[in-house]
Each structure stands twice: as C-alpha cells, then as structure tokens.
Design an enzyme around this catalytic site. Structure first.
Site, short mmCIF file in Angstrom:
data_model
loop_
_atom_site.label_atom_id
_atom_site.label_comp_id
_atom_site.label_asym_id
_atom_site.label_seq_id
_atom_site.Cartn_x
_atom_site.Cartn_y
_atom_site.Cartn_z
N GLU A 271 47.57 22.93 60.90
CA GLU A 271 47.50 23.95 61.89
C GLU A 271 48.69 23.68 62.73
O GLU A 271 49.03 22.36 63.15
CB GLU A 271 46.22 23.86 62.77
CG GLU A 271 45.05 24.52 62.09
CD GLU A 271 43.67 24.46 62.89
OE1 GLU A 271 43.65 25.16 63.87
OE2 GLU A 271 42.98 23.51 62.74
N ARG A 486 38.07 11.14 54.95
CA ARG A 486 39.07 11.08 55.96
C ARG A 486 39.56 9.61 56.20
O ARG A 486 38.81 8.48 55.95
CB ARG A 486 38.42 11.44 57.49
CG ARG A 486 38.55 13.10 57.63
CD ARG A 486 37.96 13.19 58.76
NE ARG A 486 39.11 12.88 59.88
CZ ARG A 486 39.43 13.62 60.95
NH1 ARG A 486 38.84 14.95 61.13
NH2 ARG A 486 40.10 13.17 61.95
N LYS A 496 43.78 15.82 68.96
CA LYS A 496 44.74 16.64 69.94
C LYS A 496 44.31 16.69 71.37
O LYS A 496 45.18 16.43 72.23
CB LYS A 496 45.06 17.85 69.47
CG LYS A 496 45.49 17.84 67.86
CD LYS A 496 45.47 19.25 67.17
CE LYS A 496 45.91 19.16 65.75
NZ LYS A 496 45.27 20.40 65.02
#
Length: 775
Positions: A271, A486, A496
């Site tokens: 993204e 992950r 973020k």
C-alpha cells in the site's frame, strides 16, 4: 448416544480412545470417517482390522473432495489399496482429476492396484542397496543412516510394503555386521556443518527463531528453489489443499497456461501509504526471490485503492527500496490500472445475486456476529441502480456500500467490496468516487495478472476463503494464496501510525531516522542491502511468525562490511600528542591498507606528523590492573607507522584536566614490542559523528504487560549521541553520502546525506563487536 456409538466405531478402527475423542471434536473429519467406516463394514460384512482402519482414517483426514469418498473406500475395503503408498497415490490422482469421471484402468495403474511385490524382489532390492554402500556401512556400522538403504529399496519397488522392507534391511544388516557392540550403542558425535564460502551460500550460524536456536544452511535462493517449498506447479492450483474448484476450473487453468507458458508469477503488493520496514524486506525477498529462483517474473503492484492515505513520495520510496535490495520488477502496475474492469465485475457480481447495496453504517458492521444486513435480499435490479447511483456521486460517504454475500473464515459476514469516497485519486483524479476494498481488489488483480503464487503473511489467512470465493463467483482464473510468517524485531515498532507518533513527539526526525527499522532508515544508517537479504535468508521461509533479536541482523551487517568497508582512522574524543623527537624534518606519508587481511585490495595514504591525536581513553595517568595502553612506563605502538611512543610529559590546564601529552618515539623493532597498538590521526578533518543505540529500553515496547505506559514512555534517552568535533583522517575527504568505512577499533560508519562540502557527517552503523563494552 450418537457420540458413544461413534466413539465405539472409531476405536474399532484401531484408534486409541484419546485419538477417537479428539477426532469427534472435528465435526468434518468425524462425519467423513463415520461414513467411510460404515461403508467399509457393509462391504466387508465383518469387523475392520487395524491396518484397514488406519487407511480409512488416513483417507478421511486427507481427502478434500467428499464426492470421491465412496469410490476410494471401496478400493480400501476390497484390499485393492492396502498400503500407505497406494493411498497417497490414490489421493494424488483424485486431486489431479477433480472434475473428470475417474478412468478406472488409469487410476489402478497409477495406484499400483494388482501389483504384487514378492519377498524375493524385496530381498534383491535391499541387497543391491547394501552393496552400493557396503564400504561406508562397514566403517560406520550401526551409526550408518539405515534410512538411506530403505529409501533406495523403496525407490526400486514403489508398491512394496514399507514394513517388509524395513524388516529385510534389519535382517541383512545384522547378517553383515553381527550384533551391536558397546561402541555401536554410543551416541554418534555431532559434526558441525561447514559454512560455504560463496557469498550467496551464507548460513545461519546463530539464528534464533522465537527464542529457539535454529540452524539454516541454505541460501534464500536454495530455499525458494524446488524442493524446499511444497508449492504447486503453475497450472496445478487444484492440487493445493483447500483450493476450491468449479466446473470451469480446468478450462480456466488451461487458458492460464496458454497465456503464461507455465511461468511462475508472483507480485509484491504494498500500500503506498507509508515507508517499507524490515518485515517488508522478507516479503520482497520472498516474492522476487521465489520468482527469480524458478525463472519466473514478479510484478510490483501498488495497492492504491484508498486515496485518503496515499502520497507520491511513498510510491517513489517503495520503488527505490525494491531496487536498493537488488530486485527489478517485471512490470510496475497499480490497482487503479484495473478500476474499469473491477467496476464491471462488481456489476456482474450483483447480476449473479452475489452482491448487494447496503446502507448499514460502519459502526453497525463491527464487533462479533453482527446481524445480517436488512438489505441482503434486496432485488438485483434495485442494487444495480443503487450501485450506479453510488458511482455517480448520489450518496454521501458512509451512506451506502456494496457488500459481497459470503461468510469469511474468521466469521466476518458479507465483507464490503466498494465504498464511497470523495477524495481525488493521485492517478485517476476525480474520475471515481467509489473505490474497491482490499478484499475485493486483491484477488481480482492477481487474476488479471495471472499470478501463480499469491504470497502473503499469516494475518491474511482469514481472507483466503473470500479470495477463492470471489474468483469462482465471477468464473475467472483463480490463483493460489499461500501464507507465511511475518518477520518482527525486538526493541522496535514498525507500525506506520506509531512511527508517525514518534515523529510528532520529536523522538525521531522522520521515517528515515537511523534508529528506526524502516528500510530507508537502515539504508541511512549504513546497512548494506546484501546484509538485509542475507538476514532474510537466515530467518528462512517460516510459516510461524518470527521475532528476531537486532544483534542477529547486525551480525549480518558486520559480515558484509568486513569485506566491503575500507579501513580509515578516526578519533571521537581527541587528546593531542606532541612527539618531541619526531624522526623527520617534515610530515611522513604512511601507507595504510584498505583491508589488512587482503593487501590485493589496495591502500591509501595518510600524513604522519609531529603532532597526532589519539583517543582520550587510550591514555591513563593511573591505570587499573590489566590496562595495556599509554601510561607512565608503558609505551604503545601507533598503528601502521612502525613507531612506538613513550610518555615524557603531561600538560594540564588550570582545572587539572589533561590538555596534551609530550612523548618520544622509536622504531618498533628498536626495542621491546609494546603491549598494544592504538589508532591516531594527524592533520585530520573535523567531522560530526552520530552514535546510535536502541530506541527502546524493553524488548517489546508495544506490550502493555512489559511497558504499561505505552511505547512512547519506553524511549531510551541515550539512543543518540552526537560527537560534533570528531577527527578523521584525510583519506575520507572525498566520501559521498552512503559511502561506508570501518574506523579502526571503533566500528563501521556510513556518510550521512546531511554532509556538506568540507563538513562530513557519519552515522555509526554497528560496532565492531556485538558487545561494545569489550576491550
């Protein structure tokens, strides 16, 4: 009562009572096993022996298509399939022929039905295997890997009974070697695996995975190539457990192979609303690496479906980081490239009765088990008109959404496919006021680009059902979604939102502050991309989430910089030293090797004059026991000069602080060898040096149990120390941003972009050792 009957039925198959009770907890498995056992009993007309029961359990637990259950049970009950090898072949056959009528003759040939392996054939196959390894077997005796003999015998006799082969191996080995001796009973000593020398063969000598030591001996390319991963081959999507087939699947796969030529295709789909971090490095290596290892291609596709959060700088930064790690996308694409097609498919989904326009607000859709939408059964024509009205801007944001009719794996019902947003898009401007969601967009973009392996992290596992459902609902090519674990690091935050909080609080300067673990921050700090890729290889392609210690990443950095960062000398806390008997009338030129361990990599020249500067900690008037550097009566060598200096006089200021030293010098070979050699600079450049430590004090700064006050309360006040007037030798005068050096005895340093003409700024990348306190 039914549960008791099933329990009795399952234990009658040879399952232990505990295993039978566990099976009953799995409703799908227990129903399939009950059906298989009931049918087998009807065929046999008697009780089921344990061997047959084991095969029936294996069938029920591994069969993905219940329509084939009766067919396979009949073969097991009639003992035409009577070994585990045959069962595996049968399951593979039906998985490979999901829609076709079974060709009985072909099936039986593929499964070894009717093939009889005689004891004589087994004896000959085992004897041949033993003869091939006879010499090694006689040396290693019972420490030899007997599995190798069994494997070779089974390869020669595919349909032989494994137990019979093992029995024959045991008998022939006993005949050859005789009974075991005391030496044979001792444990075989472990042999450390050698570390390959090639750069792309780096191993994981001290990897810790979730706190457990792991040894990873394969490069990332080796892990991603062929046998290391149990991924399907292109076009064989249907062989993947859980993959959903329809009457159109095989035709769509045939068309897919015609378009791709059987090529592996992956994509990295970030993204564009933030900067990539260390976890993304694993995703980049996995997606681009898997394609590269299998001669395939990888797309860089920006998931730009939320115009509120996307900025041009993020697109550029993401592309730069992919290139920095050494990967070139086959093609850069955007979800917005496909907005017209996605909208057309949404209309088609409504026509097929699989989507509807809903007016529930976002807050009504949250929480567990929300009630079905009151608009779920809205007439198709009405939803088509309303969706077109959404497209034309006739609804306010949040007033209407398009929802898909399905229940996801996590229980979420009817996920949103489209929502209204009146924010201009960076690429399409005001052309659209409805934008698709991730749940709707991702699988369809994968389908358009004919992705073979849609690789994503484990948190997207709950969306796998919607992924398959949507492609099949529209009858378009359906890729396979594969999930992996992950990569996280202790002492770090990568969210973020939380990095923005750190910036707002002044704890860090920006996304590329070298104390963060964003990729731009690691680059600025001086981490080489090869080191990050090697770290990802050491972590390996794990399914479980992996949380690593930062020092393991730093070890990879040292490995690379040790071979690539030329040496220089710098002094952080300068102490002036005047050599009263300097052996020349003018400055001497000293040749310093760029890499002392490899003189073929050249050298550089530094001046050596009567005034030099050393580290203040390299001199003590009253040294403690074991101190080896300059002190009264204790001379030290100056690195690379061939000279030893000895203290003559200490010059102090009014406050009693040592301001300078006067020393004499002699050739190193003109007397006793000194206990230590220290670094120095002469006629140096003044520079700024930034020393970094961990940004957080606790391993898990986001864990309320560990840090009750939140991650902002856990900041390390000593995470940045700025040395404004450090001295460095003039060999680095022409250095450019991101050039890297090893400052002898201090660590590895990289030139920061803040540097100006005549005023260099260096970031300490890592210390020379894991423990900077070691002398």
């Amino acid at each position: 009562m039914a549960a008791l009957d099933s329990l009795s039925l399952f234990t009658g198959l040879g399952l232990s009572e505990q295993k039978a009770r566990e099976t009953l907890k799995n409703t799908v498995l227990s129903a399939q096993l009950r059906e298989a056992a009931t049918q087998a009993q009807q065929t046999l007309g008697s009780s089921i022996d344990k061997a047959t029961g084991t095969l029936l359990y294996g069938l029920a637990s591994r069969l993905r298509d219940p329509r084939r259950l009766s067919f396979l049970v009949s073969y097991i009950a009639s003992r035409k399939i009577h070994t585990e090898t045959q069962l595996s072949a049968a399951l593979e056959y039906v998985r490979s022929h999901p829609l076709d009528p079974i060709n009985t003759e072909d099936f039986e040939q593929e499964c070894g039905v009717g093939v009889v392996v005689t004891p004589e054939q087994i004896e000959e196959a085992v004897e041949a295997a033993i003869n091939r390894h006879r010499a090694k077997l006689l040396v290693e005796r019972y420490h030899f890997n007997m599995g190798l003999l069994m494997g070779e015998a089974r390869a020669a006799l595919k349909w032989a009974d494994g137990k019979m082969i093992k029995h024959e191996v045991d008998m022939q080995v006993l005949h050859l070697l005789g009974p075991k001796t005391e030496t044979d009973l001792e444990k075989k000593p472990k042999v450390a695996k050698a570390r390959p020398e090639e750069t792309d063969q780096r191993t994981a000598k001290d990897v810790v995975e979730n706190g457990e030591a792991v040894v990873q001996t394969l490069s990332l390319m080796e892990q991603l190539r062929g046998e290391a991963l149990k991924f399907h081959k292109p076009g064989e999507n249907y062989k993947t457990p859980g993959y959903v087939t329809t009457p159109h699947t095989m035709d769509l796969l045939k068309q897919h192979l015609e378009i791709t030529g059987g090529q592996v295709r992956t994509r990295f789909p970030p993204e564009p609303n933030g900067i990539l971090h260390i976890g993304h490095a694993k995703a980049i290596n996995f997606n681009f690496g898997y394609a590269k290892a299998n001669n395939g291609i990888c797309f860089l596709r920006f998931d730009d479906t939320n115009p509120e959060k996307e900025e041009a700088k993020f697109f550029t930064a993401i592309y730069d980081m992919v290139a920095w790690l050494g990967y070139t996308p086959y093609k850069v694409t955007y979800a917005s490239d496909y907005f017209d097609q996605l909208y057309a498919w949404a209309m088609e989904l409504i026509r097929r009765g699989q989507a509807y326009v809903c007016h529930q607000r976002g807050e009504e859709l949250k929480g567990h088990n929300p009630l079905p939408s009151p608009w779920r059964d809205r007439p198709t024509e009405e939803s088509l008109l309303l969706f077109e009205a959404m497209r034309k801007g006739k609804f306010a944001e949040g007033e209407a959404t398009l929802r898909m009719k399905l229940v996801m794996e996590d229980g979420k019902m009817d996920p949103v496919a489209y929502r209204v947003k009146y924010t201009p898009h960076h690429r399409t401007g005001d052309a659209w006021c409805v934008y698709p969601t991730y749940d709707y967009t991702h699988c369809l973009c994968d389908s358009i680009e004919h992705i073979t392996h849609s690789l994503c992290t484990k948190e997207f596992q709950a969306r796998r059902s919607s992924y398959f459902w949507l492609c099949n609902a529209l009858d378009v090519y359906c890729p396979v979604q594969w999930e992996y674990g992950r990569l996280n690091l202790h002492y770090a935050v990568v969210s973020k939102r939380k990095i923005l909080q750190l910036v707002a609080a002044g704890a860090v300067r920006d996304w590329d502050d070298p104390r963060l673990f964003t990729l731009t921050a690691l680059r600025r700090r001086g981490f080489p991309p090869e080191a990050i890729n090697n770290f990802c290889a050491r972590v390996g392609v794990t399914v479980a989430q992996t949380t690593m210690e930062p020092h393991l990443l730093e070890a990879c950095v040292r490995d690379v910089l040790n071979d690539t960062a030329p040496r220089a000398m710098a002094v952080l806390e300068p102490l002036q030293v005047v050599i009263t008997n300097f052996p020349a009338a003018k400055t001497l030129d000293i040749q310093v090797p760029n890499f002392p361990a490899d003189e073929t990599k050249g050298s550089h020249q530094v001046p050596f004059g009567s005034t030099v500067f050393i580290e203040r900690m390299d001199f003590k008037e009253e040294p403690e026991p074991g101190y080896k550097r300059l002190a009264w009566g204790q001379p030290v060598g100056l690195r690379h000069t061939g000279y030893v200096i000895e203290l003559q006089h200490v010059v102090k200021g009014p406050s009693g602080c040592v301001e300078s030293l006067k020393v004499t010098c002699r050739r190193t070979d003109a007397g006793e060898k000194p206990k230590a050699f220290i670094h120095w600079v002469s006629q140096p450049l003044t520079c700024e040096i930034r020393l970094y430590e961990r940004l957080f004090q606790h391993k898990n700064p986001e864990d309320p149990a560990e840090v009750p006050g939140g991650f902002l309360s856990d900041l390390n006040p000593a995470s940045l120390q700025v040395v404004e007037a450090a001295l460095v030798d003039c060999s680095v005068a022409l250095a450019k941003p991101f050039d890297k050096f090893q400052f002898e005895r201090l660590g590895y340093f990289s030139v920061d972009p803040d540097s100006n003409q005549g005023q260099l700024v260096f970031n300490r990348t890592v210390t020379l050792k894991e423990d900077p306190g070691k002398v």
